[in-house]
Scaffold this motif. Structure first.
Motif, mmCIF file in Angstrom:
data_model
loop_
_atom_site.group_PDB
_atom_site.id
_atom_site.type_symbol
_atom_site.label_atom_id
_atom_site.label_comp_id
_atom_site.label_asym_id
_atom_site.label_seq_id
_atom_site.Cartn_x
_atom_site.Cartn_y
_atom_site.Cartn_z
ATOM 1 N N LEU A 95 33.998 35.555 35.018
ATOM 2 C CA LEU A 95 33.629 35.833 36.323
ATOM 3 C C LEU A 95 34.405 34.344 37.180
ATOM 4 O O LEU A 95 35.116 33.825 37.318
ATOM 5 C CB LEU A 95 32.346 35.339 36.699
ATOM 6 N N SER A 101 38.069 33.758 49.249
ATOM 7 C CA SER A 101 38.440 35.125 48.628
ATOM 8 C C SER A 101 37.340 36.043 49.333
ATOM 9 O O SER A 101 36.591 35.774 49.661
ATOM 10 C CB SER A 101 38.177 35.527 47.197
ATOM 11 N N LEU A 103 36.782 38.822 48.325
ATOM 12 C CA LEU A 103 36.006 39.645 46.833
ATOM 13 C C LEU A 103 34.491 39.222 47.045
ATOM 14 O O LEU A 103 34.091 38.505 47.482
ATOM 15 C CB LEU A 103 36.538 38.916 45.893
ATOM 16 N N SER A 104 33.774 39.936 45.973
ATOM 17 C CA SER A 104 32.311 39.338 45.961
ATOM 18 C C SER A 104 32.120 38.197 45.051
ATOM 19 O O SER A 104 33.491 37.920 44.840
ATOM 20 C CB SER A 104 31.891 40.572 45.094
ATOM 21 N N SER A 107 33.707 37.097 41.469
ATOM 22 C CA SER A 107 34.133 38.627 40.705
ATOM 23 C C SER A 107 34.539 38.639 39.627
ATOM 24 O O SER A 107 35.201 37.407 38.326
ATOM 25 C CB SER A 107 35.156 38.695 41.696
ATOM 26 N N THR A 111 39.229 42.254 37.964
ATOM 27 C CA THR A 111 38.881 42.085 39.436
ATOM 28 C C THR A 111 40.139 41.565 40.054
ATOM 29 O O THR A 111 41.044 41.540 40.992
ATOM 30 C CB THR A 111 37.298 42.495 39.606
ATOM 31 N N TYR A 112 39.749 40.341 40.166
ATOM 32 C CA TYR A 112 40.693 39.106 40.822
ATOM 33 C C TYR A 112 41.862 38.882 40.554
ATOM 34 O O TYR A 112 42.613 38.949 41.221
ATOM 35 C CB TYR A 112 39.679 38.406 40.443
ATOM 36 N N GLU A 115 43.467 42.576 41.889
ATOM 37 C CA GLU A 115 42.955 42.324 43.668
ATOM 38 C C GLU A 115 44.078 40.813 44.095
ATOM 39 O O GLU A 115 44.178 41.175 45.534
ATOM 40 C CB GLU A 115 41.571 42.186 44.133
#
Length: 222
Positions: A95, A101, A103-104, A107, A111-112, A115
């Motif tokens: 994670l 960011s 993003l959530s 993340s 995904t990181y 993205e």
């Protein structure tokens, strides 16, 4: 760096985190301590890794950054710092904790990378990103910053500093931020192997890898 409200999962109250724009290294230092204290990470921080992103030109493009005024969130940082959590046992994906960011938070690393790092995006060689990965238990006792890098030649702040005292290392060192954020092509591992991955647990300044090796590196940490 951005100061707007950050996204979070219900289990993590990001509003309780210290976040001073442009002081990402200190934000991550305090975040690491908070994750340990709150039981989100191991008490000794052994499942956390501090990651400095930079290059020789001090020009690293990253996307999905809240400080950006572009729709894609692109920013050209001189350096950036994030935290990667690799929970013990290897049963879950790594994670990323990036307080800047969109993003959530946190993340998934995949995904990181896709993205924010966007390794498939064609960049000139001088913009290639390198990652210095430091084990949090080493970083949290060894890091120090008196914030001198945020002052101009006349002693004026380029960005307002945090209101708390500067971070001093356990051995009394008052400033070594430059040692972490100075990253050169010659520092980077040619290949990610077990021995090189293991070095992150003993070396003060961790190990340096290229942008296409980030997921591979953390996949080898059990």
């Amino acid at each position: 760096m951005a100061t707007s409200t950050l996204e979070s999962k219900p289990s993590f109250d990001i509003s309780q985190c210290h976040h001073t724009p442009f002081y990402c290294e200190e934000n991550v230092y305090l975040l690491g301590k908070k994750l340990c204290k709150d039981g989100i990470a191991e008490a000794d921080g052994s499942d956390l890794f501090v990651v400095f992103i930079s290059n020789e030109k001090k020009q690293v493009p990253l996307w999905r950054q809240r400080a950006s005024n572009r729709a894609d969130g692109a920013v050209l940082w001189d350096y950036h710092v994030i935290c990667v959590q690799r929970k013990k046992g290897g049963g879950s994906a790594p994670l990323v904790w990036d307080l800047d960011s969109s993003l959530s938070l946190p993340s998934p690393l995949a995904t990181y990378v896709s993205e924010t790092v966007r390794p498939s995006f064609s960049l000139f060689s001088e913009y290639q990103r390198f990652f210095r990965i430091v084990h949090a238990p080493i970083f949290l006792v060894g890091f120090a910053s008196d914030r001198r890098h945020m002052k101009d030649s006349a002693g004026n702040w380029s960005a307002e500093p945090p209101t708390y005292d500067p971070i001093v290392a356990q051995d009394g060192t008052v400033h070594n931020l430059n040692e972490y954020m100075e990253i050169h092509l010659s520092d980077a591992l040619k290949t990610v192997e077990a021995d090189s991955v293991g070095a992150v647990f003993t070396e003060k300044l961790g190990v340096v890898i290229g942008e296409n090796q980030l997921e591979e590196f953390f996949s080898q940490i059990s």
